[in-house]
Scaffold this motif. Sequence first.
Motif, PDB file in Angstrom:
ATOM      1  N   LYS A  13       0.900  -0.933   0.540  1.00 24.50           N
ATOM      2  CA  LYS A  13       0.166   0.449  -0.407  1.00 24.50           C
ATOM      3  C   LYS A  13       0.190   1.144  -0.023  1.00 24.50           C
ATOM      4  CE  LYS A  13      -4.151  -2.468   2.377  1.00 24.50           C
ATOM      5  NZ  LYS A  13      -4.724  -1.850   3.381  1.00 24.50           N
ATOM      6  N   ALA A  14       1.733   0.912   0.255  1.00 18.49           N
ATOM      7  CA  ALA A  14       3.026   2.242   0.357  1.00 18.49           C
ATOM      8  C   ALA A  14       4.371   2.050  -0.401  1.00 18.49           C
ATOM      9  CB  ALA A  14       3.087   2.492   1.221  1.00 18.49           C
ATOM     10  N   LYS A  32       5.288  10.011   2.243  1.00 20.38           N
ATOM     11  CA  LYS A  32       4.647   8.275   1.962  1.00 20.38           C
ATOM     12  C   LYS A  32       4.219   8.523   1.026  1.00 20.38           C
ATOM     13  CE  LYS A  32       5.552   5.879   5.167  1.00 20.38           C
ATOM     14  NZ  LYS A  32       4.981   4.215   6.140  1.00 20.38           N
ATOM     15  N   GLU A  34       1.170   6.653  -1.569  1.00 16.12           N
ATOM     16  CA  GLU A  34       0.224   5.943  -1.125  1.00 16.12           C
ATOM     17  C   GLU A  34      -0.801   4.918  -2.235  1.00 16.12           C
ATOM     18  OE1 GLU A  34      -2.158   6.622   2.062  1.00 16.12           O
ATOM     19  OE2 GLU A  34       0.067   5.954   3.352  1.00 16.12           O
ATOM     20  N   SER A  53       2.964   5.251 -10.060  1.00 17.97           N
ATOM     21  CA  SER A  53       1.545   5.059  -9.444  1.00 17.97           C
ATOM     22  C   SER A  53       1.018   4.694 -11.028  1.00 17.97           C
ATOM     23  CB  SER A  53       1.296   5.778  -8.620  1.00 17.97           C
ATOM     24  OG  SER A  53       1.365   7.524  -9.077  1.00 17.97           O
TER      25      SER A  53
END
Length: 689
Positions: A13-14, A32, A34, A53
């Motif tokens: 998740k990160a 950070k 996510e 991402s």
Amino acid sequence: MANPLQFAYRTQKAIGVFDAAPVYEALPGFTKAEGNLRCCVYSPCGRYFAYASNEGVVVVDASVGHVLTSLPIANVYELGFSPRGTYLSTWERPAKDENGDATKNLKIWRTIEELAEGTEREPLGKFVQKSQSGWNLQYTADEKYCARLVTNEVQFYNSNDLSTVWNKLRVEGVTDFAIAPGLNQNVAVFIPERKGQPAAVRVYNVPLFNNPISQKTFFKGDKVQLKWNALGTSLIVLAQTDVDKSNKSYYGETTMYLLSANGSFDARITLDKEGPIHDVAWSPNSTEFGVIYGFMPAKTTIFNHRGVPIHSFPIGPRNTIIFSPTGRFALVAGFGNLAGQIDVYDLEKDYRKVCTIESGNPSVCTWSPDSRYIMTATTSPRLRVDNGIKLWHVGGGIMYNEDMVELYNVIWRPLPADSLPAGDPLHPVPTPHASAVAYLGTVKTPSKPVGAYRPPGARGALTPLHFKREDEGGAAHTVGNGAPSIGPNGFGRPRHLVPGAEPAGRSPVPGAVPVDEGNVSKTATKNKKKRNKKAKEGDAANGAAAGGPQTEGGLAPSPREYGNASGNEGRSPDRRGRRHGRSRSRHNNGNRNNSRPAPAAAQGVSPVSPASGGDANAAAAAPTAPASAGPAAANPNAKKIRALQKKIRAIEDLEMRLAGGEKLEETQIKKINTKKSVLEELAALGEHP
């Protein structure tokens, strides 16, 4: 104060950036990331950090964590930087456009580019790259040229202009290439075996592609790993076949060759222990390399740049060797299906062992840039439990521990050599983080050493040598061409082998045709069968002429050779007349349950009396002729009757168990209920149970 060591990690998740020793905290300026994050990477120079991402690609200043630039490109699965961080490569999954043509999914961008306001960023070049393996361009160390592999050629581009091909290296059948690091602008290409021609590795100087400056040809090379040293002056070729024709290894055969870039030296590296090559790595000093080879327990040896062995470490269950960035230490470990032990050796202090680290089951093991720490990590999807990161000091102590949920990747930030701290990495030993102290409190130390299981009768006694591993004093375990190993460490002798006797073949199955031990051709076997058939037909004809009865098909044996007390009862035709032979087979005896002895007179043979010189007892005890001529064999329903009788016996057995109070299954009760129908079927066949 020098910049602290830094590493980045990616979980489910990160993505996080963490400053390691001596502060052990997250990078303050980095936010950070996510969400659905597919990849992250540092530039080789250590200045940039990039991650992908769903929204796009983000490039961060690795020193402070601030975002420098972003690329509005979604669905990126791979990222890569050029050696100096000037160019950034992105790879998307292959797709097709509206016309059915493949889209250009490999794109090259400038990492930092000054644009006028309102101008969209455009890539320097686009290519179609279907395979994710070896997807990125390869650059020379000065980033002047880059290259990519296409069918039968390696195409070179000027790094500033990717729209046109600058030069081509045309090599028929090329499947792999590697550009040398360092100032030598050389390129090595691999051509696998083809149409009986040996495989070849050739080294060319860029851009002089007319003639190779070094080359090596060899067989047993379906695929290779090309490993240049840091200076680009020597090349290790680790060749491997898909199938080991000697049946010694499931993973194929491995061989290793060493070439110099200028063509002055090439040789096959001879290894003194039989078995596969598990790992090979160059030292950063470019003058030494280490090899782990041989059947487990494996042997680890350090060679010089001419392929001459310098030092061998003790054998053990190891399959990984990694040199520290400074070249002073070497890490020899056993990962995968091995126990995860890590041995650290000081190459500058007479190759002495510094420590042994019990790392558990890591899937990642790397040195820190300053050679003071070793990072181990257990990652998904190889293992979805016990995921986390551990930092060990080179002296063997644990410095930091952090457990994570579904950790996918972790990487050190590269640092240039001139920014590394001076001093002895072994001293002083740094203070461990609080997480390391807590981890040591949870580790259970075994009260007694754990070893292999030993039965009670063998406990307290010395272990025989043939049960010991080679590194424990046992003899080497050798395997030869698929045959079982026979030796002091060969796990016992094969079956049917008498100690001290010559190896003999297995005895034939009773009733089977004897197997000729020689190399008999198919034609000879066919002719032998014809001769046997003619002999049987001739014996049957002789029996008919003598007035003896014949079985169905006219294949009854001759009374003179197969009668009672003839000494040839039940023998095959090719063994008649011998005094010693095997007992009758089931085939010659007929069925045991339905064969009945027949009177000698019925077989056309006169009973032997003592007065005639025969032995009455032998005649009485001699086996009768085969019962194939009896009424059971003549009845076409005999086989079915036997099957029904077998069913009746099974039903009666179930009835006895039921009467004894045993609880039967539903299918067994149903079988008992079929007894009446089975009896009726037997009666219809004329058989009464």
